[in-house]
Design a protein around this motif. Sequence first.
Motif, mmCIF file in Angstrom:
data_model
loop_
_atom_site.group_PDB
_atom_site.id
_atom_site.type_symbol
_atom_site.label_atom_id
_atom_site.label_comp_id
_atom_site.label_asym_id
_atom_site.label_seq_id
_atom_site.Cartn_x
_atom_site.Cartn_y
_atom_site.Cartn_z
ATOM 1 N N GLN A 232 0.808 -1.216 0.000
ATOM 2 C CA GLN A 232 0.000 0.000 0.000
ATOM 3 C C GLN A 232 0.845 1.272 0.000
ATOM 4 O O GLN A 232 0.451 2.285 -0.590
ATOM 5 N N VAL A 233 2.009 1.257 0.661
ATOM 6 C CA VAL A 233 2.785 2.485 0.799
ATOM 7 C C VAL A 233 3.301 3.013 -0.529
ATOM 8 O O VAL A 233 3.733 4.164 -0.613
ATOM 9 N N ARG A 234 3.289 2.199 -1.566
ATOM 10 C CA ARG A 234 3.726 2.657 -2.884
ATOM 11 C C ARG A 234 2.628 2.524 -3.937
ATOM 12 O O ARG A 234 2.882 2.766 -5.112
ATOM 13 N N ASP A 235 1.433 2.147 -3.519
ATOM 14 C CA ASP A 235 0.349 1.932 -4.475
ATOM 15 C C ASP A 235 -0.392 3.244 -4.720
ATOM 16 O O ASP A 235 -1.022 3.794 -3.808
ATOM 17 N N PRO A 236 -0.349 3.804 -5.948
ATOM 18 C CA PRO A 236 -0.982 5.109 -6.209
ATOM 19 C C PRO A 236 -2.469 5.145 -5.885
ATOM 20 O O PRO A 236 -2.961 6.129 -5.322
ATOM 21 N N THR A 237 -3.185 4.092 -6.240
ATOM 22 C CA THR A 237 -4.624 4.067 -5.987
ATOM 23 C C THR A 237 -4.915 4.119 -4.497
ATOM 24 O O THR A 237 -5.789 4.869 -4.036
ATOM 25 N N TRP A 238 -4.176 3.355 -3.711
ATOM 26 C CA TRP A 238 -4.382 3.330 -2.264
ATOM 27 C C TRP A 238 -4.011 4.671 -1.650
ATOM 28 O O TRP A 238 -4.716 5.189 -0.778
ATOM 29 N N LEU A 239 -2.913 5.251 -2.099
ATOM 30 C CA LEU A 239 -2.488 6.540 -1.556
ATOM 31 C C LEU A 239 -3.510 7.635 -1.855
ATOM 32 O O LEU A 239 -3.830 8.460 -0.994
#
Length: 378
Positions: A232-239
């Motif tokens: 999650q810490v690098r996932d654009p959608t999650w961020l």
Amino acid sequence: MAILDRLRASAAVLVSLGCLSACMREEVPSDVQTVSTPAPMAAPTAPEPSPPMPGPYRKRLEAAVALNATCISCHEEEARQWLGSYHQRANTDAAYRKAFAIEPSPFCRGCHAPESDPREDPPEAVSKLGVGCVTCHVTEEGLVLAAALPAGETGRSVLPAPHPLRRSPEFARAGGCAGCHEFRFPIPRGSEDELFMQTTAREHQRSLGANKSCADCHMPMQAGRRSHAFAQVRDPTWLRANLAATAERTEDDTLRVTLVQPNPGHDFPTGDLFRRLEVGYELRTEGGALVRREARHLARHFEAIPGEAARHLSRDDRVTSEPRLVEMDLPPPAAAPLGSRISWWVKYQRVATVGTGRDPAEVAIESEVKLHSGNIPW
């Protein structure tokens, strides 16, 4: 018979190593589980002390690598997620290696290569292990640490674990993460935020999401089990989903960008010194000519302390549980012709260096994710 044969073989390998592999999969609701027949009900006793939580400086070297191999031989799905994750690549990630080359401190290696001797370059296998299964799940000899079952859940009908298993409520909460995600600078002083290099756990405690566990967001459920990819810490959608942004032009020629965490669990961004948000805008004419560009950088801003291996926190302007307003002056209306437009953005960045005397706009950017952007007519 094939399943029983495999369990017997796995148990024999584990006993020969003198250690036990991590297990998150078995859902049998007891504090310590073995393959033996449960003992008769005993008289009530005082509760056992909490088991040691995961942390840095394990120094088990090749023994940890061998033990970890027994974990991944049984927990194939968790192993597939962990391999290539930022936990597994903690000591080999290119951005970290660049930063470590500038400041090669055993203090850093303690978390990024926790199974190594932090005073020495780790063997290749230990370096590639990074933060392994055993780093989090085997914190004391002879027991595998796992999360406590949710209240009222009695577990699924599965075979007992082929090794002793201790379930810990503390491990299920922030205790499983805080050892490596909250710590002081190398020279310990006090307990104030400004003396800590990372403050993620205490940020969580004072956030609106304090009743949630770290795993609720960072280890989402997949097919009934927690994900071990930590993507999650690098996932654009999650961020993007976890930071909302709106922008408006006010009557007094100001661009106001409002940042809000829909479900705050800690400050945004959190973690190491090299993470920040860039909030900025450009004013360009209809033909594309740049009239003005301005940016703000939201982070924990540190300054070096001369003669000490520590930094001083000068200010913290990150997004907390409360909305964060970022205001930037716009030029007067006559500065640009009709048809011009304001393009604004919010980016999540990892930078190469931090410290006093550096213009934030000129610091090398290791990576960035554009979270939000838009246009406002001039």
